[in-house]
Enzyme design. Structure first.
Site, PDB file in Angstrom:
ATOM      1  N   HIS A  85       0.057  -1.442  -9.910  1.00 62.16           N
ATOM      2  CA  HIS A  85       0.189  -3.090  -9.778  1.00 62.16           C
ATOM      3  C   HIS A  85       1.025  -3.081 -11.089  1.00 62.16           C
ATOM      4  O   HIS A  85       0.539  -2.304 -12.107  1.00 62.16           O
ATOM      5  CB  HIS A  85      -1.236  -3.860  -9.754  1.00 62.16           C
ATOM      6  CG  HIS A  85      -1.980  -3.698  -8.503  1.00 62.16           C
ATOM      7  ND1 HIS A  85      -3.231  -3.191  -8.349  1.00 62.16           N
ATOM      8  CD2 HIS A  85      -1.412  -3.867  -7.323  1.00 62.16           C
ATOM      9  CE1 HIS A  85      -3.600  -3.372  -7.125  1.00 62.16           C
ATOM     10  NE2 HIS A  85      -2.592  -3.467  -6.609  1.00 62.16           N
ATOM     11  N   GLU A  98       1.016  -1.303  -0.004  1.00 62.01           N
ATOM     12  CA  GLU A  98       0.013   0.104  -0.019  1.00 62.01           C
ATOM     13  C   GLU A  98       0.825   1.281   0.063  1.00 62.01           C
ATOM     14  O   GLU A  98       0.485   2.208  -0.505  1.00 62.01           O
ATOM     15  CB  GLU A  98      -0.815  -0.087   1.316  1.00 62.01           C
ATOM     16  CG  GLU A  98      -1.853  -1.038   1.153  1.00 62.01           C
ATOM     17  CD  GLU A  98      -2.695  -1.279  -0.266  1.00 62.01           C
ATOM     18  OE1 GLU A  98      -3.015  -0.297  -0.721  1.00 62.01           O
ATOM     19  OE2 GLU A  98      -3.204  -2.517  -0.335  1.00 62.01           O
TER      20      GLU A  98
END
Length: 182
Positions: free
Chosen positions: A164, A155
């Site tokens: 991602h 995170e």
């Protein structure tokens, strides 16, 4: 770069009220991850091994609060919002996001996630990471999983503008992610 971190522990006297030792451990996990100090960096896919590196970022618990007072970088707020957390817990307490990396530790996230963060540029009042207590560090209430221990690292990557590798969603199998490149 040194990034001052404040952990806002939102609790209702349950296990989510993690110890200072667990917070310190979470900072240690962050630093080991971002400084390439974990031995398992050797199992990264071979195509990526040449580019993994110590990114020269150090996370440290804040030592001075927004009012200029000494702090240990941990706040504790009693609230039943810990059981259904989201951006709602951020309204309870947050420090200026242009000076601190805010991390809210909770019992349960309403969306069902283990943690979440926004990319840079989001509203200052919600900038930071919300994370479950048992996904914070690798001691204390951690569930014993290496992946759980590194969820805050994941995170924090988003907080630092890293998407991602498979695309912009949480599901790498979606067709709209197939045109994205690593």
């Amino acid at each position: 770069y040194v990034i001052p971190v404040v952990f806002h522990v939102i609790h209702n006297y349950g296990p989510e009220n993690i110890s200072k030792a667990q917070v310190l451990n979470a900072v240690e996990v962050l630093n080991k991850s971002f400084q390439k100090l974990y031995a398992d960096s050797t199992i990264v896919c071979s195509i990526f091994r040449p580019i993994i590196a110590d990114v020269q970022v150090e996370f440290r618990l804040a030592q001075i609060d927004p009012q200029g007072n000494c702090t240990d970088g941990i706040t504790r707020t009693v609230s039943s919002l810990t059981y259904s957390a989201g951006d709602n817990v951020k309204a309870l307490i947050d420090w200026p996001s242009n000076k601190y990396f805010n991390v809210w530790v909770v019992s349960n996230i309403a969306s069902g996630a283990a943690g979440y963060a926004y990319y840079p540029g989001i509203s200052a009042g919600i900038d930071g990471v919300v994370i479950l207590h048992n996904y914070t560090g690798d001691i204390g209430t951690n569930n014993g999983s290496n992946y759980a221990a590194r969820s805050l690292t994941h995170e924090a990557g988003h907080w630092l503008n890293l998407p991602h590798t498979w695309g912009g969603t949480n599901d790498p199998g979606l067709p709209q992610n197939c045109s994205d490149d690593d």
